[in-house]
Scaffold this motif. Structure first.
Motif, PDB file in Angstrom:
ATOM      1  N   HIS A  94       0.816  -1.209   0.000  1.00 26.59           N
ATOM      2  CA  HIS A  94       0.000   0.000   0.000  1.00 26.59           C
ATOM      3  C   HIS A  94       0.848   1.256   0.000  1.00 26.59           C
ATOM      4  O   HIS A  94       0.327   2.367  -0.123  1.00 26.59           O
ATOM      5  CB  HIS A  94      -1.007   0.013   1.149  1.00 26.59           C
ATOM      6  CG  HIS A  94      -0.378   0.013   2.504  1.00 26.59           C
ATOM      7  ND1 HIS A  94       0.169   1.139   3.062  1.00 26.59           N
ATOM      8  CD2 HIS A  94      -0.213  -0.977   3.390  1.00 26.59           C
ATOM      9  CE1 HIS A  94       0.647   0.842   4.252  1.00 26.59           C
ATOM     10  NE2 HIS A  94       0.435  -0.441   4.474  1.00 26.59           N
TER      11      HIS A  94
ATOM     12  N   GLY B   8      -0.108   4.958   0.900  1.00 36.26           N
ATOM     13  CA  GLY B   8      -1.566   4.999   0.959  1.00 36.26           C
ATOM     14  C   GLY B   8      -2.107   4.085   2.035  1.00 36.26           C
ATOM     15  O   GLY B   8      -1.371   3.564   2.876  1.00 36.26           O
ATOM     16  N   THR B   9      -3.409   3.849   2.004  1.00 32.65           N
ATOM     17  CA  THR B   9      -4.050   2.994   3.001  1.00 32.65           C
ATOM     18  C   THR B   9      -4.497   1.662   2.426  1.00 32.65           C
ATOM     19  O   THR B   9      -5.075   0.847   3.137  1.00 32.65           O
ATOM     20  CB  THR B   9      -5.277   3.700   3.611  1.00 32.65           C
ATOM     21  OG1 THR B   9      -6.200   4.001   2.557  1.00 32.65           O
ATOM     22  CG2 THR B   9      -4.871   4.980   4.332  1.00 32.65           C
TER      23      THR B   9
ATOM     24  N   ALA C 277      -7.623  -0.384  -4.496  1.00 28.34           N
ATOM     25  CA  ALA C 277      -8.175   0.923  -4.848  1.00 28.34           C
ATOM     26  C   ALA C 277      -9.063   0.830  -6.078  1.00 28.34           C
ATOM     27  O   ALA C 277     -10.154   1.404  -6.110  1.00 28.34           O
ATOM     28  CB  ALA C 277      -7.050   1.929  -5.076  1.00 28.34           C
TER      29      ALA C 277
ATOM     30  N   HIS D 271     -12.487   2.804  -5.233  1.00 25.63           N
ATOM     31  CA  HIS D 271     -11.917   3.991  -4.591  1.00 25.63           C
ATOM     32  C   HIS D 271     -11.334   4.945  -5.620  1.00 25.63           C
ATOM     33  O   HIS D 271     -10.965   6.059  -5.289  1.00 25.63           O
ATOM     34  CB  HIS D 271     -10.841   3.582  -3.576  1.00 25.63           C
ATOM     35  CG  HIS D 271     -11.379   2.692  -2.505  1.00 25.63           C
ATOM     36  ND1 HIS D 271     -12.126   3.168  -1.451  1.00 25.63           N
ATOM     37  CD2 HIS D 271     -11.319   1.352  -2.356  1.00 25.63           C
ATOM     38  CE1 HIS D 271     -12.491   2.159  -0.679  1.00 25.63           C
ATOM     39  NE2 HIS D 271     -12.004   1.038  -1.202  1.00 25.63           N
TER      40      HIS D 271
ATOM     41  N   GLU E 100      -6.604   6.882  -5.942  1.00 19.11           N
ATOM     42  CA  GLU E 100      -6.052   6.144  -4.801  1.00 19.11           C
ATOM     43  C   GLU E 100      -4.892   5.254  -5.209  1.00 19.11           C
ATOM     44  O   GLU E 100      -4.036   4.939  -4.383  1.00 19.11           O
ATOM     45  CB  GLU E 100      -7.128   5.343  -4.086  1.00 19.11           C
ATOM     46  CG  GLU E 100      -8.023   6.206  -3.224  1.00 19.11           C
ATOM     47  CD  GLU E 100      -7.269   7.011  -2.169  1.00 19.11           C
ATOM     48  OE1 GLU E 100      -6.453   6.425  -1.420  1.00 19.11           O
ATOM     49  OE2 GLU E 100      -7.502   8.223  -2.098  1.00 19.11           O
ATOM     50  N   THR E 101      -4.833   4.859  -6.477  1.00 18.91           N
ATOM     51  CA  THR E 101      -3.660   4.101  -6.915  1.00 18.91           C
ATOM     52  C   THR E 101      -2.439   5.020  -6.928  1.00 18.91           C
ATOM     53  O   THR E 101      -1.341   4.596  -6.584  1.00 18.91           O
ATOM     54  CB  THR E 101      -3.850   3.461  -8.307  1.00 18.91           C
ATOM     55  OG1 THR E 101      -3.879   4.457  -9.320  1.00 18.91           O
ATOM     56  CG2 THR E 101      -5.098   2.614  -8.370  1.00 18.91           C
TER      57      THR E 101
ATOM     58  N   ARG F 276      -2.019   7.589  -4.941  1.00 19.48           N
ATOM     59  CA  ARG F 276      -1.678   7.783  -3.519  1.00 19.48           C
ATOM     60  C   ARG F 276      -0.894   6.584  -2.979  1.00 19.48           C
ATOM     61  O   ARG F 276       0.058   6.744  -2.227  1.00 19.48           O
ATOM     62  CB  ARG F 276      -2.941   7.993  -2.696  1.00 19.48           C
ATOM     63  CG  ARG F 276      -2.675   8.285  -1.223  1.00 19.48           C
ATOM     64  CD  ARG F 276      -3.950   8.500  -0.431  1.00 19.48           C
ATOM     65  NE  ARG F 276      -4.867   9.437  -1.050  1.00 19.48           N
ATOM     66  CZ  ARG F 276      -4.736  10.761  -1.031  1.00 19.48           C
ATOM     67  NH1 ARG F 276      -3.713  11.311  -0.427  1.00 19.48           N
ATOM     68  NH2 ARG F 276      -5.639  11.523  -1.618  1.00 19.48           N
ATOM     69  N   SER F 277      -1.289   5.374  -3.381  1.00 16.31           N
ATOM     70  CA  SER F 277      -0.619   4.165  -2.886  1.00 16.31           C
ATOM     71  C   SER F 277       0.811   4.049  -3.396  1.00 16.31           C
ATOM     72  O   SER F 277       1.642   3.409  -2.766  1.00 16.31           O
ATOM     73  CB  SER F 277      -1.398   2.916  -3.302  1.00 16.31           C
ATOM     74  OG  SER F 277      -2.660   2.901  -2.671  1.00 16.31           O
TER      75      SER F 277
ATOM     76  N   CYS G 210       0.053  13.644  -4.281  1.00 15.09           N
ATOM     77  CA  CYS G 210      -1.333  13.873  -3.879  1.00 15.09           C
ATOM     78  C   CYS G 210      -1.484  15.054  -2.929  1.00 15.09           C
ATOM     79  O   CYS G 210      -0.497  15.538  -2.365  1.00 15.09           O
ATOM     80  CB  CYS G 210      -1.886  12.609  -3.234  1.00 15.09           C
ATOM     81  SG  CYS G 210      -1.943  11.212  -4.376  1.00 15.09           S
TER      82      CYS G 210
ATOM     83  N   LYS H  18     -13.418   9.649  -9.430  1.00 14.38           N
ATOM     84  CA  LYS H  18     -12.347   9.773  -8.429  1.00 14.38           C
ATOM     85  C   LYS H  18     -10.975   9.576  -9.089  1.00 14.38           C
ATOM     86  O   LYS H  18     -10.153   8.794  -8.632  1.00 14.38           O
ATOM     87  CB  LYS H  18     -12.540   8.777  -7.295  1.00 14.38           C
ATOM     88  CG  LYS H  18     -13.884   8.862  -6.614  1.00 14.38           C
ATOM     89  CD  LYS H  18     -14.036   7.752  -5.599  1.00 14.38           C
ATOM     90  CE  LYS H  18     -15.499   7.466  -5.382  1.00 14.38           C
ATOM     91  NZ  LYS H  18     -15.756   6.163  -4.868  1.00 14.38           N
TER      92      LYS H  18
ATOM     93  N   CYS I 239      -6.025  12.270  -7.031  1.00 12.33           N
ATOM     94  CA  CYS I 239      -5.954  11.954  -5.602  1.00 12.33           C
ATOM     95  C   CYS I 239      -6.011  13.221  -4.774  1.00 12.33           C
ATOM     96  O   CYS I 239      -5.835  14.300  -5.260  1.00 12.33           O
ATOM     97  CB  CYS I 239      -4.669  11.198  -5.270  1.00 12.33           C
ATOM     98  SG  CYS I 239      -3.140  11.993  -5.824  1.00 12.33           S
TER      99      CYS I 239
END
Length: 140
Positions: free
Chosen positions: A78, A81-82, A88, A93, A97-98, A100-101, A108, A137, A140
């Motif tokens: 991850h 990211g989370t 993601a 998501h 979010e990819t 961010r990861s 981001c 989305k 990010c």
């Protein structure tokens, strides 16, 4: 590529006692997802049973290793990211979010909006070529 930054990807803190045996400037990003840092080369190598800590150039010189490290990261890491990049996308998501990861605050939340937009544009181009819905989305 700014080769002057390559030595920044060697973390020799107490958390990573294995050091940088291939040299301080050997752990920059290579391949489709571009793993960076000695600890990512070590983790990927351990998972794939390939000595990437001592041989990081395998990611650059062996296409199968490049893709294995990309899939390893996408499915299991991850990063900052989370969630994993795979989670993601399949968890709705969004593409953002990819990003961010993989790159977190570097890109981001205002870190580098031009780079984020460049990634989004490339993603949109590929989803159009493939004829799939990019979802929402996107940044990010």
């Amino acid at each position: 590529m700014n080769t002057a930054n390559y030595s920044h990807y060697c973390d020799t803190s107490e958390l990573y006692p294995f050091g940088c045996p291939a040299g301080r400037s050997s752990y920059y990003g290579r391949g489709p997802i571009q793993p960076s840092w000695n600890y990512n080369y070590k983790s990927a190598g351990d998972a794939l049973e390939i000595d990437l800590l001592n041989n990081p150039n395998l990611v650059q010189n062996e296409p199968s290793v490049a893709w294995m490290t990309a899939i390893w990261y996408r499915m299991t890491q991850h990063g900052p990211g989370t969630m994993t990049p795979h989670e993601a996308i399949i968890g709705d998501h969004g593409f953002g979010e990819t990003i961010r990861s993989i790159n977190g605050f570097i890109e981001c939340d205002g870190g580098n909006p031009r780079q984020v937009q460049s990634r989004v544009n490339a993603y949109l181009k590929f989803t159009q070529i493939l004829g799939v819905d990019p979802g929402d989305k996107l940044p990010c």
